[in-house]
Design a protein around this motif. Structure first.
Motif, PDB file in Angstrom:
ATOM      1  N   GLY A 288       1.830  28.982 -28.788  1.00  0.00           N
ATOM      2  CA  GLY A 288       1.132  28.830 -27.514  1.00  0.00           C
ATOM      3  C   GLY A 288       1.958  27.975 -26.580  1.00  0.00           C
ATOM      4  N   ILE A 289       1.995  28.339 -25.297  1.00  0.00           N
ATOM      5  CA  ILE A 289       2.860  27.660 -24.330  1.00  0.00           C
ATOM      6  C   ILE A 289       2.040  27.208 -23.129  1.00  0.00           C
ATOM      7  CG2 ILE A 289       4.932  27.854 -22.901  1.00  0.00           C
ATOM      8  CD1 ILE A 289       5.741  30.275 -24.649  1.00  0.00           C
ATOM      9  N   MET A 312      -5.166  31.705 -28.828  1.00  0.00           N
ATOM     10  CA  MET A 312      -5.215  33.070 -28.292  1.00  0.00           C
ATOM     11  C   MET A 312      -4.145  33.951 -28.950  1.00  0.00           C
ATOM     12  SD  MET A 312      -7.725  33.255 -26.130  1.00  0.00           S
ATOM     13  CE  MET A 312      -8.546  32.214 -27.362  1.00  0.00           C
ATOM     14  N   ALA A 313      -2.970  33.381 -29.179  1.00  0.00           N
ATOM     15  CA  ALA A 313      -1.901  34.148 -29.834  1.00  0.00           C
ATOM     16  C   ALA A 313      -2.299  34.552 -31.249  1.00  0.00           C
ATOM     17  CB  ALA A 313      -0.614  33.323 -29.859  1.00  0.00           C
ATOM     18  N   ASN A 319       2.309  36.503 -34.972  1.00  0.00           N
ATOM     19  CA  ASN A 319       3.704  36.878 -34.753  1.00  0.00           C
ATOM     20  C   ASN A 319       3.965  37.187 -33.275  1.00  0.00           C
ATOM     21  OD1 ASN A 319       6.263  37.063 -35.844  1.00  0.00           O
ATOM     22  ND2 ASN A 319       6.143  39.285 -36.049  1.00  0.00           N
ATOM     23  N   ARG A 320       3.427  36.341 -32.426  1.00  0.00           N
ATOM     24  CA  ARG A 320       3.592  36.518 -30.985  1.00  0.00           C
ATOM     25  C   ARG A 320       3.411  35.169 -30.294  1.00  0.00           C
ATOM     26  NH1 ARG A 320      -0.256  40.851 -29.440  1.00  0.00           N
ATOM     27  NH2 ARG A 320       0.187  41.541 -31.556  1.00  0.00           N
ATOM     28  N   PHE A 321       3.824  35.115 -29.022  1.00  0.00           N
ATOM     29  CA  PHE A 321       3.591  33.904 -28.236  1.00  0.00           C
ATOM     30  C   PHE A 321       2.674  34.236 -27.076  1.00  0.00           C
ATOM     31  CE2 PHE A 321       7.447  35.741 -26.363  1.00  0.00           C
ATOM     32  CZ  PHE A 321       7.169  35.685 -25.001  1.00  0.00           C
ATOM     33  N   GLN A 322       2.025  33.202 -26.570  1.00  0.00           N
ATOM     34  CA  GLN A 322       1.021  33.399 -25.521  1.00  0.00           C
ATOM     35  C   GLN A 322       1.099  32.241 -24.536  1.00  0.00           C
ATOM     36  OE1 GLN A 322      -1.711  35.850 -25.284  1.00  0.00           O
ATOM     37  NE2 GLN A 322      -1.829  34.918 -23.242  1.00  0.00           N
TER      38      GLN A 322
END
Length: 591
Positions: A288-289, A312-313, A319-322
């Motif tokens: 998360g960013i 949320m990711a 295996n993803r960024f959000q």
């Protein structure tokens, strides 16, 4: 961390350096012997580092504390500039502003990221003073610094702050908080952005359960090394807790750069890990960013935003960024505010802002009020009036619905007692129960004690439970509701037609009443097949000897549909909206 005022107090002894030698040239060539001895004593015995430069910024002298903190000996730095300990964590504008303030006022104080000889970046509180000669010309500058990452008590030698995670040898949450404070102050001063990532390795619980804690710790250490090798030297990397890490980026915090780093980390961290026993572990990291100042402007807010983006990711499949979805973040923030406010309200036991409205249930043949449903309302001090559709789910998710239910029941029991003292006939009052009450073994005893304290009977109270919650807690609900019914409480099945609609199961539940949901009534007034189904449900309820309440009756046409359905009650705006206690009194006066 101590605030700036407290930290500066620790520098008072070294302020004597400037006080006893306002003219360093005078000290060096013509000063008194006493001043030389005093200055030498202060330099040799201070825990603060001291660096003395000439007017051109060339280092002339450092003390032993400087060597201890930075790792550089005097021989290695004398003749060089302070750039030797400078980190890459500050933008050029930071140093420009520092020199501008020195030229203007002669002093500068603040937190600075410097670099040790080993390459480690550390946070330092730095005070710079300018020394002049008799002609008021600058001759030297004295920089006095304190290593904030290893702040020591000179009295007992014990570390006052622990910023180290012993498992991974990274920093910990305390270090992140400390550096976030500095980074935010610098970002605000220089009008720049900073980025914060929250990262988890994924599947960590399963790894611990399947392979054991020792292997889990080993994987954490491996992933920590992977992250450390991947991030920039100027970034701050810490382990927050469990398998969660955080990365604070002090520069290059644009979306594109943060996305590039996140994509790189996902690729590295999702690589299969081969363990010593040839077991292969595949991980599913999530990132998360959050970006300052777009997503938050303070320490806690930025971390909260990054954690929410991380959540949320994970929900999106791992295996993803959000990045922060601002709408979702605002909604999450609102939910947290409601949750904390509700906790406060229930803990104070005053129910501040909470109130009960009552909506009558009417017998359409003569308009007589047969029952009242208690409906909770909340006037939030910051958010204004809140719908139960918003705060009830928050109460359920935060495990506060049990206490909220009981607050409502207590208020209803006291109100019914007051009405019964004044009126000869008071309709039964229904209250809504959350599904979580079915897990409370003491509920039946508590409820009976509550009505007895109020001086009323169980027959005065009707308990409404939803079809969904009953079916979700089937065995417990049957047992508990059966016990409550035996004690004399009426049981009503609420929102029928919106959940499982298990007609065949109705006879298995200890019920006195069936409430048909408003949406079902609306559909039946517009669709012939829905109307036929409604008619069938009514007939089934009558055959099971269940009282019937139809919700959502707002028009004469809807009421006409029910004309030939036999005895029932209706609830809706056609007769009455939910009303405060004072208006209920008017209805009871007429009764």
């Amino acid at each position: 961390m101590k605030n700036a005022t407290t930290i500066r107090e620790g520098y008072q002894p070294l302020a004597a350096v400037a006080a006893c030698a306002t003219n360093l040239t005078d000290f060096a060539s013509h000063g008194l012997h006493f001043k030389r001895q005093l200055l030498q004593h202060l330099l040799d015995h201070s825990v603060e580092s001291v660096m003395i430069t000439d007017v051109n910024g060339i280092i002339e002298r450092v003390n032993s504390a400087f060597t201890e903190i930075t790792g550089y000996t005097a021989e290695e730095v004398v003749g060089k500039t302070p750039n030797v300990v400078q980190s890459s964590r500050h933008a050029p504008e930071f140093y420009q502003q520092m020199w501008q303030e020195l030229a203007k006022t002669g002093t500068w104080n603040g937190q600075v990221w410097n670099r040790r000889k080993t390459g480690e970046v550390y946070l330092q509180w730095l005070s710079i003073n300018t020394l002049t000669d008799e002609a008021d010309q600058v001759t030297h500058r004295v920089a006095i610094g304190h290593d904030l990452t290893a702040l020591k008590s000179t009295r007992n030698g014990r570390s006052l702050f622990t910023f180290n995670d012993p498992l991974t040898q990274l920093g910990n949450r305390q270090l992140l908080t400390s550096r976030l404070d500095q980074a935010l102050a610098e970002a605000e001063r220089n009008n720049i952005g900073i980025g914060l990532m929250v990262v988890d390795i994924g599947r960590f619980r399963q790894i611990n359960e399947q392979l054991g804690l020792a292997w889990g710790d080993d994987i954490l250490r491996q992933q920590a090394r992977t992250l450390q090798a991947a991030v920039d030297e100027a970034d701050t990397l810490v382990r927050l807790q469990g398998d969660m890490f955080a990365i604070l980026r002090h520069s290059r915090a644009q979306d594109s750069a943060m996305a590039q780093l996140a994509d790189k980390l996902l690729g590295l961290m999702s690589q299969p890990i081969i363990l010593a026993d040839n077991n292969v572990v595949s991980l599913q990291p999530s990132i998360g960013i959050a970006i300052y100042p777009r997503d938050a402007t303070d320490n806690a807010g930025l971390l909260q935003a990054a954690e929410h983006a991380h959540s949320m990711a994970k929900r999106a499949g791992r295996n993803r960024f959000q990045f922060v979805d601002q709408r979702q973040h605002d909604l999450h923030h609102r939910e947290l505010l409601i949750e904390h406010s509700l906790h406060h309200v229930l803990n104070t036991m005053l129910g501040e802002g909470l109130s009960l409205f009552y909506q009558p249930q009417v017998r359409p043949t003569d308009g007589k009020v047969m029952a009242l449903e208690a409906l909770l309302r909340w006037q939030h001090p910051k958010l204004g009036p809140l719908s139960p559709a918003e705060f009830i789910p928050v109460a359920e998710q935060s495990a506060q619905s049990v206490r909220l239910d009981r607050w409502v029941i207590e208020q209803v029991c006291m109100q019914v007692a007051l009405w019964q003292q004044r009126y000869s006939q008071v309709p039964v009052v229904s209250v809504n129960l959350s599904g979580q009450q079915f897990s409370e073994k003491d509920f039946a005893d508590w409820l009976l004690a509550c009505v007895k304290r109020a001086g009323i009977t169980p027959q005065s109270i009707k308990l409404e439970v939803t079809e969904t919650s009953m079916m979700a807690h089937r065995e417990r609900s049957v047992a508990m509701l059966g016990q409550l019914r035996e004690l004399g409480f009426k049981i009503s099945l609420d929102d029928f037609g919106t959940g499982y609609s298990a007609l065949a199961c109705l006879h298995q539940f200890p019920l006195d009443e069936l409430k048909i949901d408003r949406s079902f009534m609306v559909e039946a007034s517009q669709n012939a097949r829905a109307f036929l189904l409604l008619k069938t449900i009514v007939k089934l309820a009558q055959e099971l000897s269940l009282n019937l309440v139809v919700e959502g009756v707002e028009e004469q046409a809807q009421l006409d549909l029910l004309a030939n359905f036999g005895p029932l009650m209706v609830q809706g705006y056609f007769y009455h909206r939910p009303m405060p206690v004072i208006d209920v009194a008017k209805i009871l006066d007429l009764g």
